[in-house]
Design a protein around this motif. Structure first.
Motif, short mmCIF file in Angstrom:
data_model
loop_
_atom_site.label_atom_id
_atom_site.label_comp_id
_atom_site.label_asym_id
_atom_site.label_seq_id
_atom_site.Cartn_x
_atom_site.Cartn_y
_atom_site.Cartn_z
N PRO A 98 102.27 111.63 22.61
CA PRO A 98 102.37 109.86 22.67
C PRO A 98 103.63 109.79 23.96
N THR A 99 104.15 110.92 24.87
CA THR A 99 104.51 110.47 25.68
C THR A 99 105.39 109.57 26.07
N MET A 100 103.89 108.38 26.43
CA MET A 100 104.22 107.04 27.02
C MET A 100 105.08 106.25 25.82
N SER A 101 104.83 106.54 24.64
CA SER A 101 105.42 105.67 23.68
C SER A 101 105.86 106.14 23.54
N GLU A 102 106.65 107.61 23.33
CA GLU A 102 108.09 107.75 23.24
C GLU A 102 109.03 107.24 24.03
N ALA A 103 108.88 107.34 25.59
CA ALA A 103 109.79 106.84 26.42
C ALA A 103 109.99 105.46 26.71
N THR A 104 108.95 104.14 25.93
CA THR A 104 109.01 103.30 25.46
C THR A 104 110.82 103.28 24.41
N LYS A 105 109.93 103.58 23.28
CA LYS A 105 111.52 104.02 22.43
C LYS A 105 112.66 104.18 22.81
N LEU A 106 112.58 105.28 23.70
CA LEU A 106 113.72 105.78 23.82
C LEU A 106 113.98 105.22 24.87
N THR A 107 113.67 104.57 25.72
CA THR A 107 114.59 103.68 26.88
C THR A 107 114.79 102.47 26.31
N GLY A 108 113.65 101.78 25.57
CA GLY A 108 113.97 100.00 26.21
C GLY A 108 112.78 99.77 27.52
N LEU A 109 111.80 100.39 28.02
CA LEU A 109 111.72 99.90 29.29
C LEU A 109 110.41 99.57 28.80
N PRO A 110 109.61 98.86 29.16
CA PRO A 110 107.58 98.14 28.20
C PRO A 110 107.28 98.95 29.77
N VAL A 111 105.92 99.72 28.77
CA VAL A 111 104.79 100.65 28.74
C VAL A 111 104.53 100.03 30.90
N GLU A 112 104.09 98.54 30.85
CA GLU A 112 104.04 98.29 32.31
C GLU A 112 104.88 99.00 33.24
N LYS A 113 106.22 98.89 33.09
CA LYS A 113 107.31 98.75 33.98
C LYS A 113 107.21 100.83 33.73
N LEU A 114 106.83 101.47 32.70
CA LEU A 114 107.20 103.11 32.31
C LEU A 114 105.81 103.36 33.27
N ALA A 115 104.90 102.39 34.00
CA ALA A 115 103.49 103.26 34.32
C ALA A 115 103.67 103.39 35.62
N LYS A 116 104.59 101.47 36.33
CA LYS A 116 104.03 101.38 37.51
C LYS A 116 105.60 101.30 39.03
N ASP A 117 106.70 101.97 37.92
CA ASP A 117 107.67 102.01 38.64
C ASP A 117 108.32 102.98 38.70
N THR A 118 108.30 103.39 39.42
CA THR A 118 108.78 105.40 39.61
C THR A 118 110.10 105.84 39.64
N ALA A 119 111.08 104.99 39.61
CA ALA A 119 111.95 105.68 39.46
C ALA A 119 112.26 105.06 37.36
N SER A 120 111.96 104.38 36.83
CA SER A 120 111.37 103.97 35.39
C SER A 120 110.80 105.01 35.07
N ASN A 121 109.72 105.43 35.26
CA ASN A 121 108.75 106.96 35.30
C ASN A 121 109.29 108.21 34.72
N ILE A 122 109.86 108.34 35.88
CA ILE A 122 110.83 109.41 35.73
C ILE A 122 112.37 109.23 35.18
N LEU A 123 113.22 107.88 35.08
CA LEU A 123 113.35 107.55 33.40
C LEU A 123 113.33 108.19 32.00
N GLY A 124 111.88 107.48 31.98
CA GLY A 124 111.11 107.49 30.97
C GLY A 124 110.96 109.31 30.64
N ALA A 125 110.52 109.47 31.49
CA ALA A 125 110.22 111.44 31.32
C ALA A 125 111.27 111.97 30.79
#
Length: 456
Positions: A98-125
């Motif tokens: 569930p790391t994608m949904s966890e990252a969304t809850k923890l950062t407030g960033l939408p899934v689309e941004k976490l998936a496709k924006d590299t800086a957001s992806n790293i921040l979410g992880a």
């Protein structure tokens, strides 16, 4: 310039294809997301790691180690892995990870941004790893060895041995250091505290039962879920199929052990050293090529079709030895009519192994040949070393190499004089042709002529 140890040809292919990757800009975050700490020392991908590490108090070596293990620091343009994971850090959304949904809850960033924006992806992880560290009551976050169980949890592996396989690989990367895509970490000597994993036998520990289970003597036995293949065959085996996993070695093994994935292959080959894991007996029908499953044996190779850095010489040679063994045991002709890529099987919509798979080299290895020309190699230095289509400064630049880089030299020729770092020389090294991918390519460097390298 210095003479170095022997270097695999496939590493050159990888470097040529990936060396010119551009920097990725940090994207603005929404107001409800954690604001990353800005870095002025670096830019692009390196800055994204700096910012995420500082924002969530996760060691940069841990973040980069996980990212390199998952993706070689490539986001693959937002395309998903076989396990529905995204980005440099492989944030996943499936029934066990569930790391994608966890990252969304923890950062407030939408899934689309976490998936496709590299800086957001790293921040979410980083946010997910931070939360796992809190749950583990990890107090001394600067101690890299204490992050073992946190990293293992991030993998959400199917079982403890696969989790150890994944985490040991991350620590191997931390120990070696990283120099890729503009991101650098220094090698760190770390003694990991494996905690609960200390008593878990590493994947690959051979037992009498596992030795008896494998068809190929060099393989490790690790069975796929019984929900992901069919016992027995309805047709005679006549074809060997080459795949690329679109994911990591440990991740692929874990996915084939997940009962809901409904996919498997007989073998999986690791990029770094060619380790082979068998997951389905050859007598049984793995689910890897749809209607062709009954008469095929599938070999998965760790990596991504658009990123040839995964296709190491160790992988090519190990896989070719496996394919040769299967063909010889089962009377399958060792030719391209019977050894095919996934993309060549009718009724399939996959593209693997893709344009970077060196079929000429692979088939020569399968047939017992040694396709390597004389083994001359050297190490470039500095940055922005150019590869040109002719030994002339007016020739087109094919790509650039991030120094220092080890490359193979086939021969040398005199051309335009090149000056760098106080050295001038007109000897240009012709690099090995890349199986049709790149031909007649020369490196623009000021190093003196290598002793013993013949002229073209």
């Amino acid at each position: 310039m210095g003479k170095t140890a022997r270097v695999p040809m496939s590493r050159l292919t990888a470097l040529l294809a990936t060396a010119a990757a551009g920097a990725l800009a940090l994207s603005a975050l929404p107001s409800n997301a954690a604001e990353p700490v800005e870095s002025t020392a670096t830019t692009g991908l390196a800055a994204a790691f700096d910012a995420a590490a500082a924002t969530y108090d996760v060691p940069r070596e841990v973040l980069v180690g996980v990212g390199y293990t998952e993706s070689h620091l490539d986001g693959h343009n937002g395309l998903p892995s076989q396990a529905n994971g995204y980005g440099v850090m492989h944030l996943v959304s499936n029934d066990v990870n569930p790391t994608m949904s966890e990252a969304t809850k923890l950062t407030g960033l939408p899934v689309e941004k976490l998936a496709k924006d590299t800086a957001s992806n790293i921040l979410g992880a980083a946010a997910v790893l931070d939360a796992y560290a809190d749950a583990a009551k990890l107090t001394d976050r600067s101690d890299l060895g204490q992050w073992y169980e946190v990293i293992a949890k991030y993998s959400h592996s199917a079982d403890a041995p696969t989790g150890r396989l994944y985490t040991d690989e991350v620590y191997k990367i931390i120990g070696q250091g990283v120099n890729a895509a503009g991101v650098t970490t220094e090698p760190k000597k770390v003694t990991p505290d494996r905690g609960a994993y200390a008593t878990v036998a590493p994947l690959g520990t051979r037992t009498p039962a596992s030795v008896a289970a494998v068809d190929y003597p060099g393989a490790i036995w690790n069975a796929a879920s019984g929900s992901n293949y069919r016992v027995g065959r309805t047709e005679a085996i006549s074809t060997i199929v080459v795949h690329v996993t679109q994911g990591s070695y440990a991740g692929t093994i874990s996915w084939f052990k997940n009962p809901s994935s409904q996919v498997s292959a007989h073998y999986v080959v690791r990029s770094s050293d060619g380790q082979v894991t068998q997951m389905v007996a050859e007598k049984d029908t793995a689910w890897h090529v749809r209607s062709a499953n009954p008469y095929t044996i599938g070999i998965e190779h760790e990596g991504w079709v658009d990123q040839p850095s995964w296709f190491t010489d160790a992988m090519y040679r190990s896989s070719a030895a496996l394919t040769r063994n299967i063909a010889d045991r089962r009377g399958i002709p060792k030719d391209r009519a019977h050894i095919k890529g996934h993309n060549e099987i009718p009724g399939n919509d996959h593209t693997d192994p893709g344009p970077h798979w060196n079929w000429n080299y692979y088939m020569e290895l399968v047939n017992g040949g040694n396709p390597n020309p004389p083994e001359y190699n050297f190490t470039t230095y500095g940055t922005g070393v150019r590869v040109r289509s002719a030994p002339s400064l007016s020739a087109s630049v094919v790509t650039s190499l991030p120094g220092p880089t080890q490359v193979w030299v086939e021969c040398q020729v005199q051309g335009d004089p090149v000056t760098a770092e106080g050295t001038t020389n007109n000897w240009w090294s012709k690099l090995r042709d890349q199986g049709g991918y790149m031909t007649n390519i020369y490196i623009d460097h000021p190093d003196p002529k290598l002793p013993g390298v013949p002229e073209c």
